[in-house]
Write a protein that holds these residues in place. Structure first.
Motif, PDB file in Angstrom:
ATOM      1  N   LEU A 340      -8.735   0.865  -9.430  1.00 37.63           N
ATOM      2  CA  LEU A 340      -7.960   2.100  -9.532  1.00 37.63           C
ATOM      3  C   LEU A 340      -7.762   2.751  -8.174  1.00 37.63           C
ATOM      4  CD1 LEU A 340      -9.125   3.969 -12.773  1.00 37.63           C
ATOM      5  CD2 LEU A 340      -6.778   3.461 -12.086  1.00 37.63           C
ATOM      6  N   PHE A 341      -8.782   2.687  -7.338  1.00 42.05           N
ATOM      7  CA  PHE A 341      -8.707   3.296  -6.008  1.00 42.05           C
ATOM      8  C   PHE A 341      -9.062   2.220  -4.993  1.00 42.05           C
ATOM      9  CE2 PHE A 341      -9.976   6.553  -9.081  1.00 42.05           C
ATOM     10  CZ  PHE A 341      -8.916   7.438  -8.943  1.00 42.05           C
ATOM     11  N   SER A 342      -8.047   1.742  -4.305  1.00 43.48           N
ATOM     12  CA  SER A 342      -8.230   0.611  -3.402  1.00 43.48           C
ATOM     13  C   SER A 342      -7.454   0.843  -2.116  1.00 43.48           C
ATOM     14  CB  SER A 342      -7.763  -0.685  -4.071  1.00 43.48           C
ATOM     15  OG  SER A 342      -7.754  -1.766  -3.151  1.00 43.48           O
ATOM     16  N   PRO A 343      -8.013   0.428  -0.974  1.00 44.10           N
ATOM     17  CA  PRO A 343      -7.271   0.551   0.290  1.00 44.10           C
ATOM     18  C   PRO A 343      -6.293  -0.596   0.498  1.00 44.10           C
ATOM     19  CG  PRO A 343      -9.460  -0.312   0.707  1.00 44.10           C
ATOM     20  CD  PRO A 343      -9.397  -0.030  -0.769  1.00 44.10           C
ATOM     21  N   ALA A 344      -6.391  -1.655  -0.312  1.00 43.74           N
ATOM     22  CA  ALA A 344      -5.526  -2.828  -0.147  1.00 43.74           C
ATOM     23  C   ALA A 344      -4.217  -2.633  -0.905  1.00 43.74           C
ATOM     24  CB  ALA A 344      -6.241  -4.077  -0.639  1.00 43.74           C
ATOM     25  N   PRO A 345      -3.103  -3.144  -0.396  1.00 43.96           N
ATOM     26  CA  PRO A 345      -1.824  -2.994  -1.100  1.00 43.96           C
ATOM     27  C   PRO A 345      -1.826  -3.618  -2.486  1.00 43.96           C
ATOM     28  CG  PRO A 345      -1.470  -3.664   1.182  1.00 43.96           C
ATOM     29  CD  PRO A 345      -2.937  -3.773   0.919  1.00 43.96           C
ATOM     30  N   ASP A 346      -2.556  -4.759  -2.674  1.00 45.01           N
ATOM     31  CA  ASP A 346      -2.589  -5.418  -3.970  1.00 45.01           C
ATOM     32  C   ASP A 346      -3.705  -4.903  -4.873  1.00 45.01           C
ATOM     33  OD1 ASP A 346      -4.724  -6.388  -2.580  1.00 45.01           O
ATOM     34  OD2 ASP A 346      -4.180  -8.507  -2.755  1.00 45.01           O
ATOM     35  N   CYS A 347      -4.474  -3.921  -4.413  1.00 46.17           N
ATOM     36  CA  CYS A 347      -5.536  -3.270  -5.203  1.00 46.17           C
ATOM     37  C   CYS A 347      -6.626  -4.240  -5.624  1.00 46.17           C
ATOM     38  CB  CYS A 347      -4.940  -2.591  -6.445  1.00 46.17           C
ATOM     39  SG  CYS A 347      -3.675  -1.377  -6.081  1.00 46.17           S
TER      40      CYS A 347
END
Length: 454
Positions: A340-347
């Motif tokens: 739900l909360f990710s720094p990566a573009p693909d999560c």
């Protein structure tokens, strides 16, 4: 030459100085498998021989009662063996190792386990409360890092007086050491580390009794939860939304769910039941020994389901729609296992809990609010209890056990509104107040002779 005076059990040697050395066989050392002896030296004197006999009798009694130390192993060796068999979470063990390496090994590491007594532990705890850097009263310059650095980064001129709140160079400047003791809660943690290791030493047969059982650590600190006020909470939410909607959604859900930061980092798309408005908290993110992010059970090893209010559900729906739009640019679909909360573009990569703390601290400093990310849990518990929610329900949302005792003792802060309601309820139960002049209850005062009002 020393003269040996043999006995069936124990040995007393007369030394050239006139003193005596007492030595008693105490079996094989369980660590080195070599013969282990109890030794004691009696200084010279008119009663030295008699004291030596008493010393031998005392040592033999310790052996018979199995209260004697059975090894010459040091605290360092005990800690190494104890950590090898310790079965705790990786993050918990890392915290133990840090405290052992910083506080226990430098002060007690070379002392034999059998020589650790109650007095030594009490003095050790007092030293920790006085200075966390173990300066022992010496004066020195305390550097901010062990690497090569410039102690004073002022280029033109130094600030007079120093302004660490404004000037970065003042904030980072090396300065003379000032003693600052450890918090009582940290000293208690160190006590329980020593107590656990020494208890294992008793089970292994290294020592007869655990001296930590009789040592006196600092008393349990009085809980002082300091959640953000409603006004401060509003400022935090507004600022987080203004800078980044994803960051704002994380702060909002943390406030309304009472989740821990590691639990927020482990949330995936499938953990949100959109139809029923339920969020499932069952995993947590942590760093392993190699510094890599891994998943594990929650702190209490329990999964819990938290019902969200309609507003919070809308926040998550909008956030998930933003994630779908983000991954669509990569020509991929948003997987149910995406974070739900990710720094990566693909999560597909979890957020670092430490990074969340650092970002929140910078935001709080910018807003001028003294608070921490963990106090959002304090805020959630306090507001729920203030609203009259059952303590067991609040404890269930926060993941506490004990029927809500921890929730009341640690997380529920005092609120003036609740105290005013309590005062009003008590006032309604009080008897009528007597008249200040006559001292009689109001209903017994004869009002026929009372002076007319102006």
């Amino acid at each position: 030459m020393a003269r040996a005076d043999g006995r069936t059990r124990g040995n007393i040697e007369e030394l050239p100085s006139g003193g005596y050395r007492v030595r008693v066989y105490a079996g094989l050392d369980p660590l080195t498998k070599r013969p282990h002896y109890l030794r004691e030296t009696v200084p010279a004197g008119p009663r030295a021989r008699r004291e030596a006999e008493r010393s031998r009798t005392r040592l033999l009694a310790q052996i018979d009662e199995r209260k004697n130390p059975r090894t010459n192993a040091t605290i360092n060796q005990l800690m190494d063996h104890w950590l090898d068999v310790l079965d705790v979470d990786t993050s918990t063990k890392r915290g133990y190792v840090n405290k052992i390496n910083k506080h226990i090994r430098p002060n007690l590491g070379n002392i034999a386990v059998g020589k650790v007594d109650v007095e030594l532990l009490d003095l050790f705890y007092a030293q920790l409360k006085k200075c966390r850097d173990h300066c022992h009263g010496r004066r020195y310059v305390q550097h901010r890092t062990a690497h090569n650095h410039v102690c004073d980064e002022h280029v033109d001129s130094r600030c007079e007086p120093p302004q660490p709140g404004r000037c970065r160079a003042c904030k980072r400047a090396c300065r003379e050491h000032r003693c600052k003791g450890l918090a009582d809660s940290t000293v208690r943690q160190i006590h329980w580390i020593l107590s656990g290791a020494l208890s294992r030493a008793v089970r292994w047969g290294w020592i007869g009794v655990n001296p930590a059982d009789h040592a006196e650590p600092p008393s349990l600190p009085h809980p002082d939860p300091q959640p953000p006020s409603p006004t401060e909470a509003a400022r935090i939410v507004n600022d987080s939304w203004a800078h980044d909607p994803e960051w704002g959604a994380l702060i909002w859900i943390t406030m309304t769910s009472g989740a821990r930061r590691a639990e927020m980092c482990a949330l995936r798309i499938r953990h949100f039941d959109d139809e029923n408005g339920v969020l499932t908290l069952g995993r947590a993110i942590y760093k392993d020994d190699n510094g890599e992010l891994q998943e594990k059970d929650t702190k209490t090893h329990q999964q819990r389901r938290v019902v969200l209010d309609p507003e919070s559900c809308d926040v998550l729906r909008e956030h998930i729609n933003r994630l779908r739009a983000r991954v669509k640019k990569l020509d991929i679909d948003l997987s149910p296992d995406a974070y739900l909360f990710s720094p990566a573009p693909d999560c597909r990569v979890a957020r670092n809990p430490d990074a969340i703390t650092r970002r929140y601290d910078r935001m709080a400093e910018r807003l001028g609010i003294k608070t921490t990310f963990h106090r959002l849990r304090h805020y959630s518990a306090t507001e729920l209890i203030l609203a009259g929610v059952n303590v067991r329900a609040v404890a269930g949302r926060l993941g506490h056990g004990g029927g809500g005792a921890t929730t009341l003792r640690v997380y529920a802060a005092w609120t003036s509104e609740a105290d005013q309601r309590a005062a009003a309820a008590l006032s309604a139960r009080m008897p009528p107040r007597p008249d200040s002049k006559s001292g009689k209850p109001p209903e017994t005062i004869d009002k026929s002779n009372a002076e007319p009002a102006d």
